[in-house]
Scaffold this active site. Structure first.
Site, PDB file in Angstrom:
ATOM      1  N   ASN A  68       0.823  -1.219   0.000  1.00 48.65           N
ATOM      2  CA  ASN A  68       0.000   0.000   0.000  1.00 48.65           C
ATOM      3  C   ASN A  68       0.842   1.249   0.000  1.00 48.65           C
ATOM      4  OD1 ASN A  68      -0.587   2.066   2.400  1.00 48.65           O
ATOM      5  ND2 ASN A  68       0.185   0.166   3.314  1.00 48.65           N
ATOM      6  N   ALA A  69       0.324   2.268  -0.680  1.00 45.75           N
ATOM      7  CA  ALA A  69       0.925   3.604  -0.635  1.00 45.75           C
ATOM      8  C   ALA A  69      -0.207   4.606  -0.468  1.00 45.75           C
ATOM      9  CB  ALA A  69       1.728   3.881  -1.897  1.00 45.75           C
ATOM     10  N   GLY A  71      -0.318   6.964   1.775  1.00 46.10           N
ATOM     11  CA  GLY A  71       0.336   8.280   1.877  1.00 46.10           C
ATOM     12  C   GLY A  71      -0.313   9.214   2.887  1.00 46.10           C
ATOM     13  N   CYS A 127       6.731   5.234   8.377  1.00 49.20           N
ATOM     14  CA  CYS A 127       6.075   4.957   7.095  1.00 49.20           C
ATOM     15  C   CYS A 127       7.130   4.939   5.981  1.00 49.20           C
ATOM     16  CB  CYS A 127       5.036   6.023   6.797  1.00 49.20           C
ATOM     17  SG  CYS A 127       4.215   5.738   5.215  1.00 49.20           S
ATOM     18  N   ASN A 190       5.861  -0.987  11.627  1.00 55.53           N
ATOM     19  CA  ASN A 190       5.142  -0.518  10.432  1.00 55.53           C
ATOM     20  C   ASN A 190       5.334  -1.482   9.251  1.00 55.53           C
ATOM     21  OD1 ASN A 190       3.768   1.325   8.663  1.00 55.53           O
ATOM     22  ND2 ASN A 190       4.440   2.979   9.985  1.00 55.53           N
ATOM     23  N   THR A 191       4.818  -1.086   8.093  1.00 56.75           N
ATOM     24  CA  THR A 191       5.057  -1.862   6.875  1.00 56.75           C
ATOM     25  C   THR A 191       6.535  -1.770   6.499  1.00 56.75           C
ATOM     26  OG1 THR A 191       4.438   0.067   5.574  1.00 56.75           O
ATOM     27  CG2 THR A 191       2.737  -1.601   5.909  1.00 56.75           C
TER      28      THR A 191
HETATM   29  C1  LIG Z   1      -3.931   0.286   3.855  1.00 55.38           C
HETATM   30  C2  LIG Z   1      -2.984   0.518   5.002  1.00 55.38           C
HETATM   31  C3  LIG Z   1      -2.912   1.778   5.594  1.00 55.38           C
HETATM   32  C4  LIG Z   1      -2.046   2.009   6.662  1.00 55.38           C
HETATM   33  N1  LIG Z   1      -2.002   3.248   7.248  1.00 55.38           N
HETATM   34  C5  LIG Z   1      -1.221   3.451   8.350  1.00 55.38           C
HETATM   35  C6  LIG Z   1      -1.234   4.697   9.046  1.00 55.38           C
HETATM   36  O1  LIG Z   1      -1.947   5.642   8.701  1.00 55.38           O
HETATM   37  N2  LIG Z   1      -0.418   4.823  10.126  1.00 55.38           N
HETATM   38  C7  LIG Z   1       0.389   3.809  10.582  1.00 55.38           C
HETATM   39  O2  LIG Z   1       1.085   3.976  11.587  1.00 55.38           O
HETATM   40  N3  LIG Z   1       0.398   2.607   9.943  1.00 55.38           N
HETATM   41  C8  LIG Z   1      -0.377   2.409   8.862  1.00 55.38           C
HETATM   42  N4  LIG Z   1      -0.376   1.189   8.241  1.00 55.38           N
HETATM   43  C9  LIG Z   1       0.490   0.118   8.759  1.00 55.38           C
HETATM   44  C10 LIG Z   1      -0.265  -0.812   9.729  1.00 55.38           C
HETATM   45  O3  LIG Z   1      -0.701  -0.115  10.884  1.00 55.38           O
HETATM   46  C11 LIG Z   1       0.654  -1.966  10.171  1.00 55.38           C
HETATM   47  O4  LIG Z   1       1.756  -1.430  10.848  1.00 55.38           O
HETATM   48  C12 LIG Z   1       1.125  -2.828   8.994  1.00 55.38           C
HETATM   49  O5  LIG Z   1       0.120  -2.968   8.024  1.00 55.38           O
HETATM   50  C13 LIG Z   1       1.600  -4.196   9.442  1.00 55.38           C
HETATM   51  O6  LIG Z   1       0.563  -4.911  10.080  1.00 55.38           O
HETATM   52  P1  LIG Z   1      -0.383  -5.979   9.297  1.00 55.38           P
HETATM   53  O7  LIG Z   1       0.527  -6.912   8.587  1.00 55.38           O
HETATM   54  O8  LIG Z   1      -1.204  -6.609  10.387  1.00 55.38           O
HETATM   55  O9  LIG Z   1      -1.224  -5.175   8.379  1.00 55.38           O
HETATM   56  C14 LIG Z   1      -1.230   0.942   7.156  1.00 55.38           C
HETATM   57  C15 LIG Z   1      -1.301  -0.322   6.549  1.00 55.38           C
HETATM   58  C16 LIG Z   1      -2.166  -0.553   5.493  1.00 55.38           C
HETATM   59  C17 LIG Z   1      -2.220  -1.931   4.872  1.00 55.38           C
END
Ligand SMILES: Cc1cc2nc3c(=O)[nH]c(=O)nc-3n(C[C@H](O)[C@H](O)[C@H](O)COP(=O)(O)O)c2cc1C
Length: 306
Positions: A68-69, A71, A127, A190-191
């Site tokens: 995802n991006a 942003g 991020c 984070n990702t």
């Molecule tokens: C669509 C999407 C939007 C995200 N937006 C944010 C965000 O606004 N702030 C943040 O700290 N992490 C954001 N993340 C990261 C998630 O909070 C998490 O750290 C990451 O997806 C890893 O966990 P998961 O594998 O359970 O998704 C986002 C992830 C995804 C997939």
């Protein structure tokens, strides 16, 4: 079976939380996640000013998870304050998520957003796909991490979580810097990336921003190792996040040191009921192991090494 856990002064009825950015855009979506078993929720990250984020397509799934991006699209702090009201009436604690371009902006965010409604704050330094923020702005280095943590600490008495990047070389040192700056917990994390996925007929990247952060199952073994390293470096609690799809994954993260886990991408695969499902699966594994409390597994792998 006692599934209750604690992160700083936050008491959680079970170890599952909603991760930032997935659903947590409205008060109603937080309530929905809690009604389906999330013990606590982190809101979508908020910046000082409104941000439109990257253009679509900004998300795509692949075999190992998601790219995802987004942003940091968000309405900005003034609008967010109108949306996130009466949060203490919800069944569990709500955690604010703040981002900023530098320590001053983070401090201003803490001052504006936090008073009154929230039970804790997660500051995001990690991020991988938003210019001016997170790893693209070098915020994941130990010195900048400590500086920004101190700036937010000076503005709030709420439990302060610092969300780190799996891309940080020496993540244990970054976590130590957050602890030195006054963090009450580390969110790991984070990702990862950024990564790319192509349309092989046109040869073009699918995401409009070309690249994005990797989440989901592909991330989990890396995050498990990150949490293992962080546990050895700090004495504050760790919240695991990255690729937790089921109870087995949650138990694994807790064994290397997490006191709770955040869940994001798994909602796409298992529906909103994923929180109740994961909690039940954790309970089954604990029963199988002969444990009576979730506390028996937190850091268990490290105890084997003593
Ligand atoms: C669509 C999407 C939007 C995200 N937006 C944010 C965000 O606004 N702030 C943040 O700290 N992490 C954001 N993340 C990261 C998630 O909070 C998490 O750290 C990451 O997806 C890893 O966990 P998961 O594998 O359970 O998704 C986002 C992830 C995804 C997939």
């Amino acid at each position: 079976m006692n599934l209750a856990t604690k992160i700083s002064s936050l008491s959680l009825s079970n170890p599952t939380m909603l991760a930032s950015g997935i659903l947590g855009v409205t008060r109603g979506s937080l309530k929905y996640a809690m009604e389906n078993g999330a013990a606590a929720c982190v809101i979508k990250s908020i910046s000082l000013e409104e941000r439109t984020g990257h253009h679509a397509p900004n998300m795509i799934t692949f075999e190992g998870g998601m790219l995802n991006a987004v942003g940091y699209s968000n309405p900005g702090v003034k609008e967010a304050k109108k949306e996130f009201i009466n949060l203490k009436e919800l069944p569990g604690p709500v955690i604010a998520s703040i981002v900023g371009k530098d320590a001053e902006e983070f401090a201003a965010m803490a001052e504006e957003l936090l008073p009154g409604e929230f039970s804790a704050v997660e500051m995001v330094l990690s991020c991988p796909h938003t210019p001016g923020y997170g790893t693209m702005a070098g915020q994941s280095s130990p010195d900048i991490t400590e500086k920004i943590t101190q700036a937010v600490r000076a503005k709030t008495d709420l439990p302060l979580f610092v969300k780190l990047s799996p891309d940080s070389p020496g993540i244990g040192q970054v976590a130590k810097a957050a602890e030195a700056g006054g963090a009450d917990a580390i969110t790991a994390g984070n990702t990862m990336g950024p990564g790319m996925i192509l349309d092989v007929i046109t040869g073009q990247p699918i995401l409009d921003f070309k690249m994005g952060g990797v989440s989901g199952a592909a991330l989990r073994p890396i995050m498990v190792r990150c949490i293992y390293d962080i546990y050895k470096s700090v004495s504050i609690p760790i919240i695991g996040c990255g690729g937790v799809i089921n109870g087995r994954d949650a138990v694994e993260m807790m064994m290397v040191g997490a006191s709770a886990v955040q869940v994001g991408t798994a909602i796409h695969y298992r529906g909103i009921e994923v929180f109740n499902k994961i909690t039940k699966e954790i309970e089954d594994i604990l029963e199988q192991r002969g444990d009576s409390s979730i506390k028996d597994i937190i850091g268990f792998t490290h105890k084997l090494e003593e």
